[in-house]
Design a protein around this motif. Structure first.
Motif, PDB file in Angstrom:
ATOM      1  N   LYS A 158       0.831  -1.345  -0.017  1.00 18.03           N
ATOM      2  CA  LYS A 158       0.099  -0.060   0.023  1.00 18.03           C
ATOM      3  C   LYS A 158       1.097   1.175  -0.109  1.00 18.03           C
ATOM      4  CE  LYS A 158      -3.661   2.358   2.364  1.00 18.03           C
ATOM      5  NZ  LYS A 158      -3.208   3.581   2.408  1.00 18.03           N
ATOM      6  N   ASN A 159       1.945   1.353   0.559  1.00 18.05           N
ATOM      7  CA  ASN A 159       2.931   2.488   0.654  1.00 18.05           C
ATOM      8  C   ASN A 159       3.291   2.608  -0.622  1.00 18.05           C
ATOM      9  OD1 ASN A 159       4.519   4.287   2.024  1.00 18.05           O
ATOM     10  ND2 ASN A 159       6.426   3.060   1.503  1.00 18.05           N
ATOM     11  N   GLN A 160       3.889   1.514  -1.412  1.00 18.17           N
ATOM     12  CA  GLN A 160       4.141   1.941  -2.831  1.00 18.17           C
ATOM     13  C   GLN A 160       3.080   2.527  -3.625  1.00 18.17           C
ATOM     14  OE1 GLN A 160       5.483  -2.011  -3.839  1.00 18.17           O
ATOM     15  NE2 GLN A 160       7.624  -1.629  -3.185  1.00 18.17           N
ATOM     16  N   MET A 161       1.816   2.140  -3.312  1.00 19.74           N
ATOM     17  CA  MET A 161       0.691   2.569  -4.340  1.00 19.74           C
ATOM     18  C   MET A 161       0.405   3.925  -3.796  1.00 19.74           C
ATOM     19  SD  MET A 161      -1.113   0.915  -6.549  1.00 19.74           S
ATOM     20  CE  MET A 161      -1.213  -0.563  -7.266  1.00 19.74           C
ATOM     21  N   ASP A 162       0.527   4.410  -2.633  1.00 23.23           N
ATOM     22  CA  ASP A 162       0.206   5.739  -2.151  1.00 23.23           C
ATOM     23  C   ASP A 162       1.517   6.652  -2.799  1.00 23.23           C
ATOM     24  OD1 ASP A 162      -1.646   5.023  -0.349  1.00 23.23           O
ATOM     25  OD2 ASP A 162      -0.292   4.920   1.561  1.00 23.23           O
ATOM     26  N   GLN A 163       2.749   6.266  -2.825  1.00 25.71           N
ATOM     27  CA  GLN A 163       3.913   6.856  -3.576  1.00 25.71           C
ATOM     28  C   GLN A 163       3.398   7.176  -5.019  1.00 25.71           C
ATOM     29  OE1 GLN A 163       8.008   5.951  -2.093  1.00 25.71           O
ATOM     30  NE2 GLN A 163       6.749   4.237  -1.352  1.00 25.71           N
ATOM     31  N   LEU A 164       2.744   6.216  -5.522  1.00 25.39           N
ATOM     32  CA  LEU A 164       2.885   6.227  -6.831  1.00 25.39           C
ATOM     33  C   LEU A 164       1.496   7.251  -7.254  1.00 25.39           C
ATOM     34  CD1 LEU A 164       2.658   2.505  -7.917  1.00 25.39           C
ATOM     35  CD2 LEU A 164       4.107   4.492  -9.265  1.00 25.39           C
ATOM     36  N   GLN A 165       0.528   7.303  -6.177  1.00 30.19           N
ATOM     37  CA  GLN A 165      -0.596   8.456  -6.181  1.00 30.19           C
ATOM     38  C   GLN A 165      -0.112   9.705  -6.139  1.00 30.19           C
ATOM     39  OE1 GLN A 165      -3.855   7.739  -6.460  1.00 30.19           O
ATOM     40  NE2 GLN A 165      -4.338   9.922  -6.805  1.00 30.19           N
ATOM     41  N   VAL A 166       0.912  10.033  -5.430  1.00 30.26           N
ATOM     42  CA  VAL A 166       1.648  11.327  -5.297  1.00 30.26           C
ATOM     43  C   VAL A 166       2.146  11.611  -6.668  1.00 30.26           C
ATOM     44  CG1 VAL A 166       3.361  12.609  -4.031  1.00 30.26           C
ATOM     45  CG2 VAL A 166       1.972  11.255  -2.900  1.00 30.26           C
TER      46      VAL A 166
END
Length: 364
Positions: free
Chosen positions: A36-44
């Motif tokens: 999920k942390n990687q997805m959050d970074q991709l969202q940014v």
């Protein structure tokens, strides 16, 4: 099916002769996020206009793949370095986007020479061809179908729909299907047109299908192209255009994302206030005349319209309410059961696996 992206602010060129935007050397990479942390970074990253990224398959709440269009080999390398630092592996999925656009056009130029009722669904069609086809269906089945105009677009094009009914104006419950809300999502247009075609051609055919039962129980309203201006522009200007064509005051970037312009909980989760974003919500709720037309019709017929299915591309998703909140609607159990049945049917017929669930918990 779902599609979201951030507008390419730079890196595309329009030739003076044709005014067509070209995508030479643009590549699409597929990146696999495992946390999920990687997805959050991709969202940014997806919301940073300085990175000049077009997310074809957007970051979701959980792990999974995202598809990103980059503007050059050097741009791709820079993005991959950033993602490598996040431990997100990527691979090139499309070497050159313009090559595929050129192939698409040449295929259409060839198929358009022989288009007829039997070959209509062999390729994508322009908006006049789409409207002509549904008018042809209505002429072929005058007792079952009627073509009418939902509204008029910003640039003055008609928004046409076809109503299928065994008992017109009888107050039967109705279902609304539409496509082409996001201009570049071409596959949605023949998909909903095909629904109309099959329902009419299979009604009372005795072929063991359920078209007869569906039309006996419901009226079906199908609008193949809601965003006709944007759709036309993808054919004659920019194949990757997504929004409407309404100018934005004080900005060089035109258009509003009509899917984020509805009056209901406008400006909440999943939208952008940036005029150059492909997810731009517009200056106000229902600012787009296309959205106004559909909203007005549905509100005027709220006693009979019992279901609305809006088609998008790409991704293999079947999503239900809500998108603006993780709270569940009162009829969530019914919606989720219908979603489960729909994806099971797709799997059974085509072998394709679709994820399903509320929009907010599936992608946002």
């Amino acid at each position: 099916m779902k599609f979201s992206s951030v507008l390419l602010a730079t890196g595309v060129a329009a030739t003076e002769a044709t005014q067509r935007v070209t995508y030479n050397a643009h590549q699409v990479i597929r990146c696999e996020a495992t946390t999920k942390n990687q997805m959050d970074q991709l969202q940014v990253m997806s919301e940073d206009p300085a990175l000049d990224l077009d997310f074809w398959m957007e970051p979701r709440k959980s792990a999974g793949a995202v598809d990103i269009m980059t503007t050059s080999v050097g741009h791709r390398a820079m993005i991959e370095d950033k993602l490598k630092a996040m431990d997100i592996p990527c691979r090139v999925m499309i070497e050159d986007v313009q090559t595929l656009i050129d192939l698409e056009k040449s295929r259409y130029d060839e198929s358009s020479k022989k288009v007829g009722e039997d070959s209509y669904f062999d390729d994508y069609r322009t908006w006049p061809e789409v409207h002509a086809y549904i008018e042809g269906l209505a002429a072929k089945f005058p007792d079952l179908a009627n073509v009418w105009q939902v509204g008029t677009t910003y640039e003055g094009r008609p928004m046409k729909a076809i109503t299928l009914s065994t008992k017109p104006n009888s107050g039967k419950p109705a279902l609304w299907f539409d496509g082409g809300l996001h201009a570049r999502e071409w596959i949605t247009v023949p998909t909903v047109t095909y629904v109309a075609d099959r329902l009419l051609n299979e009604y009372n055919s005795g072929s063991g299908n359920n078209s007869t039962q569906l039309l006996d129980d419901f009226d079906v309203i199908i609008c193949p192209i809601l965003n006709v201006d944007g759709f036309d522009y993808t054919w004659n200007g920019d194949r990757m255009w997504r929004k409407t064509r309404t100018p934005n005051k004080g900005s060089p970037c035109d258009g509003t994302d009509p899917n984020r312009n509805w009056n209901f909980h406008w400006g909440e989760a999943g939208t952008s206030t940036q005029k150059c974003s492909d997810s731009y919500q517009g200056p106000s709720a229902a600012s787009e005349v296309e959205v106004q037309a559909v909203q007005s019709y549905i509100c005027e017929h709220k006693d009979t319209i019992k279901g609305y299915v809006n088609f998008h591309a790409y991704s293999q998703l079947w999503m239900s309410n809500w998108g603006y909140t993780e709270m569940l609607p009162a009829d969530y159990d019914d919606q989720n059961a219908l979603s489960a049945a729909a994806v099971a049917a797709i799997k059974g017929v085509h072998g394709k696996t679709y994820d399903y669930g509320p929009i907010a918990t599936t992608i946002y």
